[in-house]
Design an enzyme around this catalytic site. Structure first.
Site, PDB file in Angstrom:
ATOM      1  CG  ASP A  21      -1.710   1.234   1.412  1.00  0.00           C
ATOM      2  OD1 ASP A  21      -1.929   1.930   0.399  1.00  0.00           O
ATOM      3  OD2 ASP A  21      -2.136   1.514   2.556  1.00  0.00           O
ATOM      4  CG  ASP A  29      -1.268   1.374  -3.822  1.00  0.00           C
ATOM      5  OD1 ASP A  29      -0.098   1.244  -4.223  1.00  0.00           O
ATOM      6  OD2 ASP A  29      -1.578   1.929  -2.740  1.00  0.00           O
ATOM      7  CG  ASP A  98      -7.301 -13.310 -12.480  1.00  0.00           C
ATOM      8  OD1 ASP A  98      -8.081 -14.085 -13.059  1.00  0.00           O
ATOM      9  OD2 ASP A  98      -6.735 -13.575 -11.404  1.00  0.00           O
ATOM     10  CG  ASP A 199     -11.882 -16.525 -12.032  1.00  0.00           C
ATOM     11  OD1 ASP A 199     -11.101 -16.787 -11.104  1.00  0.00           O
ATOM     12  OD2 ASP A 199     -13.124 -16.439 -11.883  1.00  0.00           O
ATOM     13  CD  GLU A 241      -9.569 -21.065 -10.899  1.00  0.00           C
ATOM     14  OE1 GLU A 241      -9.495 -21.268  -9.691  1.00  0.00           O
ATOM     15  OE2 GLU A 241     -10.383 -20.255 -11.389  1.00  0.00           O
ATOM     16  CG  HIS A 315      -6.149 -15.812  -5.246  1.00  0.00           C
ATOM     17  ND1 HIS A 315      -5.703 -16.464  -6.376  1.00  0.00           N
ATOM     18  CD2 HIS A 315      -7.464 -15.588  -5.451  1.00  0.00           C
ATOM     19  CE1 HIS A 315      -6.708 -16.619  -7.218  1.00  0.00           C
ATOM     20  NE2 HIS A 315      -7.787 -16.096  -6.683  1.00  0.00           N
ATOM     21  CG  ASP A 316      -8.804 -19.102  -4.903  1.00  0.00           C
ATOM     22  OD1 ASP A 316      -9.199 -18.047  -4.377  1.00  0.00           O
ATOM     23  OD2 ASP A 316      -8.903 -19.334  -6.124  1.00  0.00           O
TER      24      ASP A 316
HETATM   25  C1  NOJ Z   1     -11.548 -18.516  -8.839  1.00  0.00           C
HETATM   26  C2  NOJ Z   1     -10.738 -17.467  -8.168  1.00  0.00           C
HETATM   27  O1  NOJ Z   1      -9.418 -17.904  -8.074  1.00  0.00           O
HETATM   28  C3  NOJ Z   1     -11.383 -17.179  -6.841  1.00  0.00           C
HETATM   29  O2  NOJ Z   1     -10.601 -16.370  -6.021  1.00  0.00           O
HETATM   30  C4  NOJ Z   1     -12.729 -16.580  -7.113  1.00  0.00           C
HETATM   31  O3  NOJ Z   1     -13.429 -16.415  -5.898  1.00  0.00           O
HETATM   32  C5  NOJ Z   1     -13.565 -17.450  -8.028  1.00  0.00           C
HETATM   33  N1  NOJ Z   1     -12.813 -17.972  -9.130  1.00  0.00           N
HETATM   34  C6  NOJ Z   1     -14.712 -16.672  -8.597  1.00  0.00           C
HETATM   35  O4  NOJ Z   1     -14.259 -15.740  -9.527  1.00  0.00           O
END
Ligand code: NOJ
Length: 545
Positions: A21, A29, A98, A199, A241, A315-316
């Protein structure tokens, strides 16, 4: 297969909200990323995958886009974005965006219009159905808990959303939708980006009435059209993905002759410890031999016919060092071991921000300290159904997405140097020990180990193109394999566990010379490798000739 630059690249994923940030609003940012490009150049990466920075109400932290051709004000401006692309380019780094086109935000103009009336020109941009027997059109569930259908009073129909109800799914059967998306993609390609991360792309061929969501019949024709109308005309990296992909399906996506994507990003190795019913929320102990099997299967079955991504994190997902390593006394050794195991395989490696310094999971006590819509929805959904707070927190500590989303720990000053304001998500309390500054000052750090792994890949074609062979398949502690190209071999040996392990070199591996390429412990150069007593999480890689 024809050689491509992205076969030889290493990608670094940035989750902008948590990176750096510069304004004091507590949210990372674009200028923060520009500020840290030198750091990334030092690490040696070639590509940045930028999680979404578009205008968005941030219901799912930017995976809910309200304007694909604008930047979210909290992240900066389009000028900042142009500068980021140019500054990165100056350092030999490409930016991939993305691409979130399974759905938009409910605040996207298309949806705002679509919901006004049944005959609105944008109505068919989304998926609408009449109620069935006075209720839901069918029983498809949302990935973020509850039904995938939301009733819209104004027109008396339901719209479809596989994620939150603020993320309505686009109707890919509508040629106008496709045209708009391809135009938008071309807008970004013309800016000189390096490609797209797509995505949940496996969902766009869905047929909701037949209850088909992933891998629908229209998926591959749609991707071929997308390729032809947009990125196929540029030399870029596209990565899908692709949750439900098998190696066979992965070839459909990534066989160069089919003109779809560069590579898949599939999760088979990441779901081995998930429960069959409750998925990640009720993880089971890792079946290590299965992990070997799955990773090896992807190495051999895609050979020459497709391309895979190599990753432990995004990130998931929770932090790998907390998940399958040891984030306490062996944090450094186990993080290096996991990196070794992956980085000598075939595929394009992805490093998720903070992985290169061994950032760990977090344990916050109250659900109010969490932000992730998936974890929060899941918590309340289950609590309503009789689960206890403790059970829920246990699950979220293990596999909740905020584990990966805590701010990057740059130094040991307040808020780990991430922000001068109040961070949007609490900083991991271990930041005084684990931070970038500290890693940069220590030549034995995880950071320099990753740097070396990247450099080795650049200097050795065998790591990119060699043949893979698993060794010691039945050993329940050691993961060992070779890569071979021409007369050369690379031998990778890792002890996956905290206890010592005995390694015996298989008899059919013969060589005249050996050279240690990298290791996470001190190793005596002259030591024979016929029999080794491997220390906890020990990793070694040799070049054999
Ligand atoms: C996959 C993404 O990696 C995730 O973070 C997101 O919540 C879902 N797709 C929906 O876009």
């Amino acid at each position: 297969m024809e050689k491509k630059w992205w076969h030889e690249s290493v990608v670094y994923q940035i989750y902008p909200r948590s990176f750096k940030d510069t304004t004091g609003n507590g949210v990372g940012d674009l200028r923060g990323i520009i500020e840290k490009l030198d750091y990334l150049e030092e690490l040696g990466i070639d590509v940045i995958w930028l999680s979404p920075v578009y205008r968005s109400p941030m219901d799912d932290n930017g995976y809910d886009i309200s304007d694909y051709q604008d930047i979210a004000p909290e992240f900066g401006t389009m000028e900042d974005m142009d500068e980021l692309i140019a500054e990165a380019k100056g350092r030999g780094i490409r930016i991939i965006m993305d691409l979130v086109v399974n759905h938009t935000s409910d605040e996207h103009l298309w949806f705002q219009e679509a919901r006004k009336s049944k005959d609105n020109p944008y109505r068919d941009y989304y998926i609408w159905r009449d109620p069935k027997d006075g209720g839901l059109p069918n029983d498809i569930g949302s990935i973020f808990s509850g039904p995938a259908w939301e009733y819209d009073e104004r027109t008396g129909q339901y719209y479809f959303h596989l994620f939150s109800k603020r993320q309505p799914d686009l109707n890919w059967e509508n040629p106008k939708v496709r045209e708009e998306i391809y135009q938008m993609m071309n807008f970004w390609l013309e800016k000189g980006i390096g490609g797209f991360r797509m995505d949940v792309i496996d969902l766009i061929g869905k047929e909701v009435d037949k209850k088909i969501t992933g891998n629908g019949p229209r998926l591959h024709p749609l991707l071929q059209e997308m390729n032809e109308e947009s990125f196929g005309n540029y030399d870029v990296l596209t990565v899908g993905e692709t949750w439900g992909a098998t190696p066979e399906i992965a070839k459909l996506y990534s066989d160069p002759e089919r003109n779809e994507l560069s590579m898949v990003f599939q999760f088979e190795h990441m779901t081995i410890d998930w429960d069959d019913e409750e998925g990640k929320w009720r993880p089971k102990p890792l079946d290590f031999k299965k992990l070997k099997k799955v990773l090896s299967k992807w190495q051999t079955e895609l050979k020459g016919e497709g391309w895979n991504s190599l990753f432990w994190n995004n990130h998931d997902l929770p932090r790998i060092v907390s998940r399958w390593g040891n984030d306490k006394e062996y944090r450094v050794q186990s993080a290096k071991m996991l990196a070794t195991l992956l980085h000598f395989m075939q595929g394009t490696p992805y490093i998720y921000q903070g992985e290169e310094i061994g950032m760990t999971n977090v344990k916050y006590e109250s659900i109010d300290e969490y932000d992730d819509i998936e974890s929060v929805n899941y918590y309340y959904d289950k609590i309503e159904n009789g689960y206890t707070h403790d059970e829920m927190m246990e699950a979220i500590w293990k596999n909740g997405r905020d584990n990966a989303r805590t701010p990057i720990q740059w130094n040991d000053s307040e808020n780990a140097g991430f922000t001068k304001g109040e961070p949007w998500l609490k900083v991991n309390p271990n930041y005084k020990d684990v931070n970038v500054n500290k890693a940069l000052e220590d030549e034995g750090s995880i950071f320099y180990y990753y740097k070396k792994l990247i450099k080795l890949r650049k200097e050795n074609d065998i790591i990119v193109y060699g043949d893979y062979k698993l060794l010691l398949e039945d050993n329940d502690k050691i993961f060992a394999y070779t890569r071979s190209l021409d007369r050369e071999k690379i031998l990778v040996i890792v002890n996956f566990l905290e206890e010592e392990a005995e390694f015996n070199l298989p008899e059919d591996i013969d060589f005249n010379e050996k050279e240690l390429l990298i290791s996470n412990y001190e190793v005596a150069k002259e030591e024979s490798i016929d029999n080794l007593n491997l220390r906890p999480y020990e990793a070694r890689v040799y070049r054999l000739k």
